[in-house]
Motif scaffolding. Structure first.
Motif, mmCIF file in Angstrom:
data_model
loop_
_atom_site.group_PDB
_atom_site.id
_atom_site.type_symbol
_atom_site.label_atom_id
_atom_site.label_comp_id
_atom_site.label_asym_id
_atom_site.label_seq_id
_atom_site.Cartn_x
_atom_site.Cartn_y
_atom_site.Cartn_z
ATOM 1 N N ALA A 69 0.833 -1.208 0.000
ATOM 2 C CA ALA A 69 0.000 0.000 0.000
ATOM 3 C C ALA A 69 0.865 1.254 0.000
ATOM 4 C CB ALA A 69 -0.927 -0.012 1.210
ATOM 5 N N SER A 70 1.909 1.252 0.817
ATOM 6 C CA SER A 70 2.834 2.385 0.870
ATOM 7 C C SER A 70 3.507 2.602 -0.476
ATOM 8 C CB SER A 70 3.885 2.141 1.959
ATOM 9 O OG SER A 70 4.861 3.153 1.959
ATOM 10 N N ASP A 71 3.934 1.505 -1.098
ATOM 11 C CA ASP A 71 4.600 1.610 -2.406
ATOM 12 C C ASP A 71 3.649 2.141 -3.477
ATOM 13 O OD1 ASP A 71 6.904 0.641 -1.281
ATOM 14 O OD2 ASP A 71 6.653 -1.414 -2.008
ATOM 15 N N MET A 72 2.390 1.680 -3.456
ATOM 16 C CA MET A 72 1.419 2.135 -4.460
ATOM 17 C C MET A 72 1.093 3.617 -4.294
ATOM 18 S SD MET A 72 -1.268 -1.047 -4.871
ATOM 19 C CE MET A 72 -2.240 -0.120 -6.059
ATOM 20 N N LEU A 73 0.975 4.069 -3.042
ATOM 21 C CA LEU A 73 0.738 5.496 -2.819
ATOM 22 C C LEU A 73 1.881 6.327 -3.391
ATOM 23 C CD1 LEU A 73 -0.664 5.467 0.842
ATOM 24 C CD2 LEU A 73 -1.904 6.186 -1.202
ATOM 25 N N MET A 74 3.090 5.833 -3.220
ATOM 26 C CA MET A 74 4.258 6.550 -3.712
ATOM 27 C C MET A 74 4.323 6.541 -5.249
ATOM 28 S SD MET A 74 7.180 8.108 -2.713
ATOM 29 C CE MET A 74 8.090 7.400 -1.313
ATOM 30 N N GLU A 75 4.251 5.349 -5.823
ATOM 31 C CA GLU A 75 4.483 5.214 -7.266
ATOM 32 C C GLU A 75 3.297 5.679 -8.105
ATOM 33 O OE1 GLU A 75 7.401 4.638 -8.315
ATOM 34 O OE2 GLU A 75 8.161 4.168 -6.318
ATOM 35 N N ASN A 76 2.089 5.438 -7.631
ATOM 36 C CA ASN A 76 0.895 5.762 -8.429
ATOM 37 C C ASN A 76 0.315 7.148 -8.135
ATOM 38 O OD1 ASN A 76 1.255 3.164 -9.295
ATOM 39 N ND2 ASN A 76 -0.589 2.335 -8.351
#
Length: 554
Positions: A439-446
């Motif tokens: 979830a943290s990665d998706m918030l960052m990348e997307n």
């Protein structure tokens, strides 16, 4: 020796041959046993594998040496070295397997574009939503200017410990500001609040004979380490369970020295302790109180002194920087208050504020203070300016609270599970370490939004979360972008929402039947006040330096 040799001759062909060549068992006493053992097809190979073998022309000196006339084993040449790298790799692999391995993002916060930051490349910008720079004072121009002036005049470093290099006007001013903030007789500045908590708690345990420490189960790691270093009796009470605390206090006579260690705002859940009632128990059972206000200073109370000040909000607002007349306030009743300069006050460092005697005692005995290089003058100048600035800017605290309420309401409307609390912390429950990281990665990348995943051991397994901390700069338009992004990530990863937790019986107040939420610490009346509602004496007070900072003369 002879008996063993005779028995070996009966059982071992090599021994029969060796005895014959040595002309009898008695001659073995003067033989080179180590060299003979190497020639055995069984024992010799074992010696080589284990690393005990000597050279053919060598002697037993390779496996033994004399110390004080006695033969002792010489392990310096035996076996292989311990595999440290292998152990390190094995321990790291355990972290990877249980999904608690920590990844640090390259986040460079931009002073002139708060709350924006860039990653490795300067054009790769994201919005930061998880900083503990709660009031954004690290970028405040008055704070930065104070630091620049001090650095230009006094240089980068402090020159060593205060014990060796002495201290300076910035240390004296900062400790006076801290003492005035908490309305205490004295204060002592440390390199971090981790160090302050460890140093004070451990010193109390080591110096106060038979001290018993009572600690909330969710206390910060720095307090846990300090209590462990105290090397004294301790009891852990269930989080904010004052009945459980009292049951433990009742186990000891009032004459037994006791200390209750707790926090005001618990940073990962946002829960808040009932300081007044804990002080009641301390009075009843003869205990000192140790309160960590790290995640509350700057954010609560009319002057930013923390939750203890907030408990008597009106009395402190009306008296300003002066002591409150009449009955003792909650802040008066707390014996020791620790705080940080690295969160709401935007710089770095920690401190303890307390009575004149206790501060002088810590200054004189705490190794963590005596033997640690003091903070640079520029840092202390900036921290003192930050305390003065926020003291007279009630609006900073109010903006932070309004933005927090906006985000919490928006998440609730979306069915996003927020662990309920009455503070400024917004913990979004995920419940799975791997999914929290995704979830943290998706918030960052997307979505170009930075929110760090919080996993074990910071929180218990099964309660992993995303921790959001709005600031005065996180306006409604940025909050709307955050809400859309979190909703999208929850949908894509199919993360459990409030209704899903309800079907499982709920956890941590999320989806729990009949759970009663606490009212926000800030009332609507308090949020309607203005900076002009503060007492004029907070605007630019002249504070006298503390004698205890340098040492009390007799």
């Amino acid at each position: 020796m002879e008996s063993i040799a005779h028995q070996s001759v009966r059982l071992c062909p090599f021994m029969r041959k060796t005895i014959a060549s040595a002309h009898g068992v008695r001659q073995l006493k003067s033989a080179n046993l180590a060299a003979m053992a190497e020639k055995c097809p069984v024992v010799g190979s074992a010696l080589h594998v284990r690393g005990y073998a000597t050279t053919a022309a060598g002697s037993a000196a390779a496996v033994a040496r004399k110390v004080g006339g006695e033969a002792v084993a010489d392990h310096a040449t035996q076996e292989s070295s311990f595999d440290f790298d292998g152990m390190f790799e094995k321990e790291i692999e355990k972290k990877r397997l249980d999904k608690s391995y920590r990844f640090f993002n390259n986040i460079n916060r931009l002073a002139r574009e708060f709350p924006m930051a860039h990653r490795q490349e300067e054009d790769d910008k994201v919005t930061v939503w998880c900083s503990n720079d709660y009031l954004a004072l690290s970028k405040n121009q008055q704070v930065v200017d104070a630091m620049k002036r001090a650095m230009d005049k006094y240089g980068a470093g402090a020159g060593g410990t205060r014990n060796i290099a002495g201290h300076n006007r910035h240390a004296l001013k900062l400790e006076a500001e801290i003492a005035a903030l908490h309305k205490k007789e004295g204060a002592l500045v440390f390199s971090s609040c981790y160090m302050a908590n460890d140093a004070v708690l451990s010193l109390l345990g080591q110096k106060v004979k038979d001290l018993v420490i009572f600690s909330d189960e969710l206390n910060h790691a720095s307090m846990i380490v300090g209590i462990r270093h105290a090397n004294t009796t301790k009891h852990i009470f269930r989080h904010n369970d004052l009945q459980h605390l009292e049951e433990m206090l009742q186990m000891y006579p009032k004459s037994t020295p006791k200390l209750i260690a707790f926090e005001s705002v618990y940073s990962m859940s946002g829960s808040v302790s009932d300081i007044s009632k804990i002080c009641d128990l301390a009075d009843k059972y003869g205990a000192l109180t140790f309160l960590d206000e790290v995640h509350a200073v700057g954010l609560y109370g009319p002057h930013g002194a923390g939750v203890a000040e907030h408990c008597d909000f009106e009395a402190h607002r009306l008296s300003g920087i002066s002591s409150v007349g009449g009955a003792r306030t909650v802040m008066d009743r707390v014996d020791m208050i620790t705080g940080t300069l690295g969160k709401s006050f935007g710089t770095v460092g920690g401190y303890v504020a307390s009575s004149r005697r206790l501060i002088d005692w810590c200054r004189s005995y705490a190794p963590g203070f005596i033997f640690t290089t003091t903070l640079p003058p520029a840092v202390m100048a900036g921290a003192a300016e930050a305390i003065r600035y926020q003291r007279r800017h009630l609006d900073l605290r109010q903006q932070q609270q309004r933005h927090t309420s906006y985000v919490k309401k928006g998440l609730k409307d979306l069915g996003i599970p927020v662990i309920p609390n009455p503070s400024h912390i917004v913990p979004i429950l995920v419940g799975n370490a791997d999914l929290a990281k995704q979830a943290s990665d998706m918030l960052m990348e997307n979505h170009r939004i930075y929110v760090q995943a919080i996993n074990f051991p910071t929180v218990a397994r099964g309660t992993e979360r995303l921790r959001i901390t709005p600031t005065p700069g996180h306006t409604d338009d940025l909050s709307d972008l955050l809400l859309d992004a979190v909703d999208d990530v929850f949908a894509r990863l199919q993360l459990p929402r409030v209704r899903d937790w309800e079907s499982q019986g709920g956890i941590l107040g999320v989806g729990e039947k009949d759970y009663v939420e606490q009212e926000n610490l800030w009332t609507e009346e308090q949020l309607q006040l203005t900076n002009d509602s503060l007492h004029p004496n907070v605007l630019d007070p002249v504070l006298q330096q503390l004698e205890v900072s340098s040492g009390i003369k007799v």
